[in-house]
Design an enzyme around this catalytic site. Structure first.
Site, short mmCIF file in Angstrom:
data_model
loop_
_atom_site.label_atom_id
_atom_site.label_comp_id
_atom_site.label_asym_id
_atom_site.label_seq_id
_atom_site.Cartn_x
_atom_site.Cartn_y
_atom_site.Cartn_z
N CYS A 48 49.59 74.05 63.59
CA CYS A 48 48.62 73.29 62.80
C CYS A 48 48.62 71.83 63.22
CB CYS A 48 48.93 73.40 61.31
SG CYS A 48 50.54 72.68 60.86
N ASP A 91 21.14 52.22 88.52
CA ASP A 91 21.05 51.66 89.86
C ASP A 91 19.85 52.34 90.53
OD1 ASP A 91 21.87 50.43 92.38
OD2 ASP A 91 22.52 52.44 92.94
#
Length: 805
Positions: free
Chosen positions: A81, A489
């Site tokens: 857990c 770019d």
């Protein structure tokens, strides 16, 4: 925070005796350091005191030095857990030399960043002492749990134990089922004891062992809750059996046994579901062929393991075979299916001089390759590492879950105690009160809470890998959903990245075909990008495909201007506008056309000739070059607009070329003539307005901007520097993947939120119901098991995601 009485730091960046004194001074100023000695030969600083390792690292960085670090990957067994995750992280962070530790419940892995002189055995020993199992993960090994080797282990944690628990629990449950139809199948109490005891103490031994380890460490886990709850039910039943005899109606052996069985069943189903979330990694691993066919110097072929190959070896790949290594094609041509690696649905052509990726499938041709990457440096290995790194990491949203998990179990135990006391004192029925307390302990398992985020991340990164999106870290995947601005770019990102001949205009003295032919004749054998564009354009024409061009004579290159050569009785000259003006060529006839092309950002070359009869050189025509826009770029920008994302171009190109691209694609903003070092500044300026910004690029000059952005996306066809700086790598040079990354991020985060809702809902609804006596321990156990399965099943729905969604 790490503290230690003595600590040895491997320091980087020292070069002389003055560095030693400076490092000693820097470290000596850190709070908690009582003494420091630095050795230049060993590049090590020995400290005494109780300083913070993070403070020491920060002090060295300020002085221009650093710490030599190493990343460890560990496979952890025995976690159940979110509390287990927090406990292991706490244990690891306390160790001397550990800078950071991150544990992932879904992948059952721990990523530990520590000083290079940290002993991995110490990490494993600390985890083992905490009650868990650990082993180092080497490159290429899978973090899957091994099958239990002994009968004892199989009974406790394997499928055999689950089957026996089901068989022993069924006779205990059947009387409860029979009561629904008025039947009374009550088993003798001693028989119930015989059936329940193996389940409680043999199949349930894991809960006692891990729960006790958690208790000793001062933390709480699911195992502790299950051990407390079932022990209470079992102990009460034994007390009633001894007090009232075997026909007592107050026996709860079935509650204890069935709860343990349901928890084991839930963990089994959970493990199977988690196995599916790692399908992407396993599919990538299976692409690695075991053998390769090496061509020897004498021309013979030898089949040998891929591990035995060396860089520079030559490998033969037959049609239909999987390519064993990254290589460059030396001989042959074929189509290569790279779909499982890049997400490209269609086979791509590969010929001499082109690179191929190991793991791809060769099509119809025989290929001879030269090995250029092996082992951990291969493209496939790097992809696997990136995906594993992303799956093992934690998204920022997980931090909230970790904080809740740290206090969850103590709060649940307190609620259970209050439930016991409230029911006991108000009704006087302490047996009933104990059962309600047991139900609270059982339903409040934090398994689902611990799995909610990592299960969705694993599924999301797996889907991304199949689509050609490599997520480098979980934070990038989560942040991508918030993107408001995407900066691109230009060259190699929105455009092809290499010039092509886009237009030509002949003078009345010649036609277009003749103009192109003469330009191709002049540029034979040249490696200049514009020359290659001319030759490629000529060879693509029917006239140029099979025609052998004549060789010019008296060839002369004029630096920075152009070139000239003799062809038959004519001198041909090809070059810039400045070169033509120096030669006295009259450009007036095509000047208007040239200005129109230049306004579109085109690069111009002029062709002229000089004959003996002519007094001055004659203009034959002009050729216009440009970096063509990728066919997918327009659609990519449209997709981003539909997602509500603003698009910006950051280009180092001239303003005409940049604005032409911006107009054609419909970009919202264009910044031209941006120097590489200023791209990061532009990204920072975009972020200054509080907007979440992504940068998309492919070159070394884009790396600072990729790192400065909230999310960096690098083209896989670009440089390694760009890919290392980015959080997401696009394996195909397709800008449409940017929109896919954003859409997938939004869907993944939606799944995380859904999972967290279900995880909290089970507890928010279930704990009060159990405390009010409306849930039996058996129903509580079933609900707890169902919560984990629900969370993982919901995460697996991500595998159905498609880009059009």
């Amino acid at each position: 925070m790490n503290t230690s009485a003595t600590l040895s730091l491997p320091v980087t960046g020292m070069s002389c005796a003055s560095c030693v004194k400076r490092v000693e001074r820097l470290l000596g100023q850190v709070p908690g350091v009582s003494a420091v000695t630095v050795n230049l030969a060993t590049e090590q600083a020995d400290l005494s005191g109780q300083p913070s390792l993070q403070d020491l690292a920060q002090a060295l960085r300020k002085g221009g030095y650093g710490l030599r670090e190493r990343q460890w990957q560990l496979h952890i067994t025995g976690m159940t857990c979110a509390s287990c995750v927090g406990r292991i992280e706490k244990v690891l962070r306390k160790l001397p030399g550990v800078l950071e530790a991150s544990v992932n419940l879904a992948t059952e892995t721990a990523s530990v960043r520590a000083l290079s002189n940290t002993d991995s055995d110490a990490l494993i020993a600390a985890i083992t002492q905490a009650g868990y199992g650990a082993r180092l993960l080497d490159d290429g090994s899978e973090p899957a749990g091994e099958e239990p080797q002994s009968l004892w282990q199989s009974l406790q944690e394997g499928r055999l134990g689950l089957v026996l628990a089901v068989l022993l629990s069924l006779p205990l449950v059947l009387p409860m089922v029979g009561m629904l139809w008025g039947a009374h199948w009550m088993l003798n109490g001693w028989i119930q004891l015989v059936l329940a005891t193996p389940v409680q103490f043999l199949m349930g031994a894991r809960f006692y062992r891990k729960g006790w380890a958690a208790l000793k460490a001062g933390s709480g886990t699911m195992d502790l809750l299950v051990a407390l709850g079932t022990s209470a039910a079992y102990g009460l039943s034994v007390y009633e059996l001894l007090r009232h005899g075997p026909m007592s109606m107050s026996l709860y052996f079935e509650s204890a046994a069935v709860v343990i069985t349901l928890v084991l069943l839930g963990k089994h189903l959970e493990a199977r579901a988690k196995h599916r979330t790692t399908e992407a990694i396993r599919a990538l691993r299976q692409l690695r062929p075991e053998t390769a066919r090496k061509r020897r110097a004498d021309g013979s072929e030898q089949e040998l393991p891929v591990a035995a190959l060396m860089l520079g070896d030559r490998v033969v790949v037959r049609p239909g075979e999987r390519i064993p290594v990254d290589g460059t094609v030396l001989e042959g041509a074929s189509h290569v299916d790279e779909s499982l690696i890049t997400g490209e649905s269609l086979p791509v052509p590969r010929g001499v001089g082109e690179a191929v990726i190991g793991g791809a499938v060769n099509g119809e041709g025989l290929l001879l390759l030269e090995v250029r990457a092996l082992g951990a440096e291969s493209t496939l290995s790097r992809i696997v590492r990136l995906v594993e790194s992303a799956q093992a990491g934690k998204a920022p949203i997980q931090r909230l879950v970790d904080q809740v998990s740290a206090v969850f179990v103590p709060v649940v135990v307190a609620i259970a105690v209050l439930t016991l006391l409230a029911w006991g004192f108000s009704t006087g029925d302490w047996e009933r009160a104990l059962l309600h307390a047991v139900a609270v302990l059982v339903i409040a398992c934090p398994c689902a809470l611990g799995l909610a985020t990592p299960a969705a991340l694993m599924a999301g990164t797996g889907v991304a890998a199949r689509r050609g999106l490599l997520i480098k870290d979980a934070e990038a995947l989560e942040l991508a959903r918030k993107l408001q601005v995407v900066a691109f770019d230009k060259t190699g990102t929105l455009t092809e990245g290499h010039p092509r001949l886009l237009d030509l205009q002949a003078s009345p003295l010649i036609d277009d075909t003749g103009l192109l032919r003469l330009a191709a004749i002049l540029q034979q054998g040249s490696e200049h990008p514009l020359a290659k564009a001319v030759l490629a354009s000529w060879q693509a024409r029917p006239e140029g495909g099979g025609q052998v061009l004549p060789k010019p004579t008296d060839f002369r290159a004029v630096a920075g201007r152009g070139l000239e050569a003799m062809l038959e009785n004519e001198r041909l000259m090809l070059g810039s506008s400045r070169y033509m003006q120096e030669l006295g060529v009259d450009l007036g006839a095509l000047q208007d056309r040239a200005q129109a092309l230049q306004s579109q950002g085109r690069t111009l070359s002029w062709l002229a000739r000089r004959t003996e009869a002519a007094a001055a050189p004659e203009l034959l025509g002009l050729l216009a070059f440009g970096d063509p826009i990728k066919p997918s770029s327009r659609e990519a920008i449209a997709q981003l607009r539909r997602l509500g994302v603003r698009t910006v171009l950051l280009s180092g190109d001239n303003r005409g070329a940049a604005e032409a691209v911006g107009r054609e694609l419909g970009l919202d903003e264009v910044h031209a003539e941006v120097l590489p070092e200023h791209k990061a500044q532009q990204v920072t300026a975009l972020k200054a307005g509080g907007q979440c910004v992504a940068m998309v690029g492919d070159g070394i000059n884009d790396a600072p901007a990729l790192a400065a952005a909230d999310v960096g996306l690098a083209m896989g066809s670009g440089t390694d520097v760009a890919m290392h700086a980015a959080g997401i790598t696009l394996m195909r040079s397709d800008p449409r993947l940017v929109a896919e990354a954003i859409a997938l991020s939004r869907r993944t985060v939606a799944k995380i939120r859904q999972n967290l809702f279900w995880a909290f809902a089970y507890n928010v609804v279930g704990i009060p119901l159990a405390a009010l006596g409306l849930l039996s321990p058996v129903i509580a156990g079933a609900a707890m098991a169902l919560s984990s399965v629900t969370v993982i099943s919901n995460a697996l729905l991500l595998q159905r995601w498609r880009p059009h969604e």
